[in-house]
Write an enzyme that holds these catalytic residues in place. Sequence first.
Site, short mmCIF file in Angstrom:
data_model
loop_
_atom_site.label_atom_id
_atom_site.label_comp_id
_atom_site.label_asym_id
_atom_site.label_seq_id
_atom_site.Cartn_x
_atom_site.Cartn_y
_atom_site.Cartn_z
N ASP A 84 0.84 -1.18 0.12
CA ASP A 84 -0.05 -0.18 -0.01
C ASP A 84 0.88 1.37 -0.06
O ASP A 84 0.44 2.21 0.57
CB ASP A 84 -1.06 -0.11 1.12
N HIS A 109 -4.79 -1.33 -5.61
CA HIS A 109 -3.94 -0.39 -6.15
C HIS A 109 -5.17 0.59 -6.41
O HIS A 109 -5.71 0.65 -7.44
CB HIS A 109 -3.30 -0.78 -7.22
P1 GDP Z 1 -0.53 0.34 -3.54
O1 GDP Z 1 -1.43 -0.92 -3.12
O2 GDP Z 1 0.64 0.33 -3.43
O3 GDP Z 1 -0.96 0.90 -4.82
O4 GDP Z 1 -1.24 1.77 -2.61
P2 GDP Z 1 -2.94 1.71 -2.21
O5 GDP Z 1 -3.56 2.27 -3.22
O6 GDP Z 1 -3.30 0.35 -1.38
O7 GDP Z 1 -2.88 2.92 -1.11
C1 GDP Z 1 -2.29 4.10 -1.22
C2 GDP Z 1 -3.41 5.18 -0.87
O8 GDP Z 1 -2.89 6.24 -0.88
C3 GDP Z 1 -4.41 5.13 -2.17
O9 GDP Z 1 -5.74 5.31 -1.37
C4 GDP Z 1 -4.27 6.27 -2.84
O10 GDP Z 1 -5.09 6.86 -3.71
C5 GDP Z 1 -3.55 7.31 -1.74
N1 GDP Z 1 -2.30 8.00 -2.26
C6 GDP Z 1 -1.37 7.76 -3.06
N2 GDP Z 1 -0.41 8.60 -3.23
C7 GDP Z 1 -0.88 9.51 -2.32
C8 GDP Z 1 -0.11 10.97 -2.09
O11 GDP Z 1 1.02 11.45 -2.23
N3 GDP Z 1 -0.85 11.70 -0.98
C9 GDP Z 1 -2.24 11.32 -0.55
N4 GDP Z 1 -2.86 12.04 0.58
N5 GDP Z 1 -2.72 9.95 -0.74
C10 GDP Z 1 -2.00 9.38 -1.62
P1 IMO Z 2 -0.99 -4.06 -2.32
O1 IMO Z 2 -0.43 -4.76 -3.65
C1 IMO Z 2 -1.16 -4.49 1.92
C2 IMO Z 2 -1.01 -8.83 3.42
C3 IMO Z 2 -2.21 -9.17 4.14
C4 IMO Z 2 -1.57 -10.30 4.93
C5 IMO Z 2 -0.51 -10.88 3.98
C6 IMO Z 2 -0.85 -12.45 3.34
O2 IMO Z 2 -2.45 -3.35 -2.26
O3 IMO Z 2 0.13 -3.35 -1.68
P2 IMO Z 2 -2.44 -12.91 1.34
O4 IMO Z 2 -4.20 -12.39 1.29
O5 IMO Z 2 -1.87 -12.28 0.49
O6 IMO Z 2 -2.26 -14.15 1.57
O7 IMO Z 2 -2.30 -12.18 2.68
O8 IMO Z 2 -0.36 -9.78 3.08
N1 IMO Z 2 -1.50 -8.23 2.14
C7 IMO Z 2 -1.44 -6.97 1.86
N2 IMO Z 2 -1.23 -6.01 2.75
N3 IMO Z 2 -1.48 -4.53 0.40
C8 IMO Z 2 -1.63 -5.65 -0.35
O9 IMO Z 2 -1.52 -5.35 -1.45
C9 IMO Z 2 -1.67 -6.87 0.72
N4 IMO Z 2 -1.61 -8.16 0.08
C10 IMO Z 2 -1.87 -8.85 0.94
O10 IMO Z 2 -2.87 -8.09 4.82
O11 IMO Z 2 -1.06 -9.69 6.01
MG MG Z 3 -2.77 -1.59 -1.77
#
Ligand code: GDP
Ligand code: IMO
Ligand code: MG
Length: 425
Positions: free
Chosen positions: A13, A41
Amino acid sequence: MPVTAVVGAQWGDEGKGRMVDYLAQDADLVIRFQGGDNAGHTVVNAHGKFALHLIPSGIFNPFTVCIIGTGAVVNPATLLEEMGALEAAGVPLENLWLSNRAHVVLPYHRMVDGLQEAARSGARIGTTGRGIGPTYSDKAARFGVRLGDLKRPDYLRQRIALHLEQKNRTLALFGAPPLDLDDVMETCLGYARALGDRIVDTLPLVQPAVRAGKRVLLEGQLGVMRDLDWGTYPYVTSSNPIVGAASAGAGLPPSAIDRVVGVVKAYSTAVGAGPFPSELDDADGERLRLVGAEYGATTGRPRRCGWYDAVAVGHAAWLNGFTSLAVTKLDVLDGMRQLKVCTGYRLADRVIDYVPDTPDMAEVTPIYETWPGWDEPTTEARDWDDLPKAARTYLHRISELAGVPIEFVSVGAERDQLLKLELPA
Ligand code: GDP
Ligand code: IMO
Ligand code: MG
């Protein structure tokens, strides 16, 4: 860029989807190389706000070919839902392809994921419940069903029969009812009808693109601290988010990857169980969760929040060989009086600067240095000089501790809320 990998440097994340959406504006090809619909994502752009799970975050560029690679595991049911949501928002999907060698997440993989978690009782991993572990287990045990099998009904029936014999024994151990071959076949043939034309051998797409020097992005899922080998096992996922897996998962030689962008959040978050040394259980942690909207995009669970952990990112920097960092969510720190950075761990009477094996990692306490915060909002900054001095100092320190230059700083979720910095020559 020719071949650029974008990978997570923390617990997931970090904003990988956001970075891939930005970089894909100039990409010919984007390949998701591991993981499944456990990913969430989030992408915010002119089309709207999307939580992508499987579809590469380059899908919004109509000229980019997007591939769900061989190293990924695909749940056709959730993929079809995701495709439906994108189509409803007017996002064209003509360029979306699925590797015939990627494994299929079947309905009972999710059932088994839930049953296994329940059986772990006090030692739950906190999986996303998407069947990821059971699917990769079957892949490694060679009982798996691959997307390409869906297009060969006779062969598929043989594979599923072999698979069900195994699965029904497992389900019986958990006291769950057996699965019926005809039912599972019907489900799979439905998937084949809906997705068959997109299921291809992906090398004829990847090989000429790489040979011609086209701009290719490799999109990772999760982050190094949940890597099957290098994360906090067993509190990990069942694949390798590190760049070493990108070659196998995407179908290109390691030597073809010439740029590795490590995505780091300006603080730390984690979902699921396991050691997280810089976790905060206080008002600062609550503030990060609130201001950063730190709730899982896949499960909606509140994310555990903590200070930036330079030891974890150093681990990621070594394992991935980052050529640059993309620091995200800097704006979430706006208005904090002071910021802490974890620079080492205390383990019994020793101080260490590396990530130890999990039982020791569970025992460490973080060693912090403290930096001043800033009051000014950063969301409108587009150049280095637009940032408050304290923010620049904080970023300098992050870069110095990782030993990696910062190439991007994200100050908001929107595509253009980003600073692109000159890298040292
Ligand atoms: P990923 O799984 O690595 O793609 O990340 P996620 O999408 O799960 O989590 C990142 C969160 O932060 C999302 O809700 C994005 O919309 C938000 N986000 C990404 N970059 C920024 C930023 O620079 N500032 C803020 N406030 N939010 C951001
Ligand atoms: P992105 O791509 C955050 C975590 C789960 C758990 C562990 C194993 O959005 O960064 P799984 O379902 O893969 O067997 O769970 O990994 N987990 C994530 N945590 N972001 C994710 O994906 C995750 N995908 C799995 O919470 O700890
Ligand atoms: Mg994510």
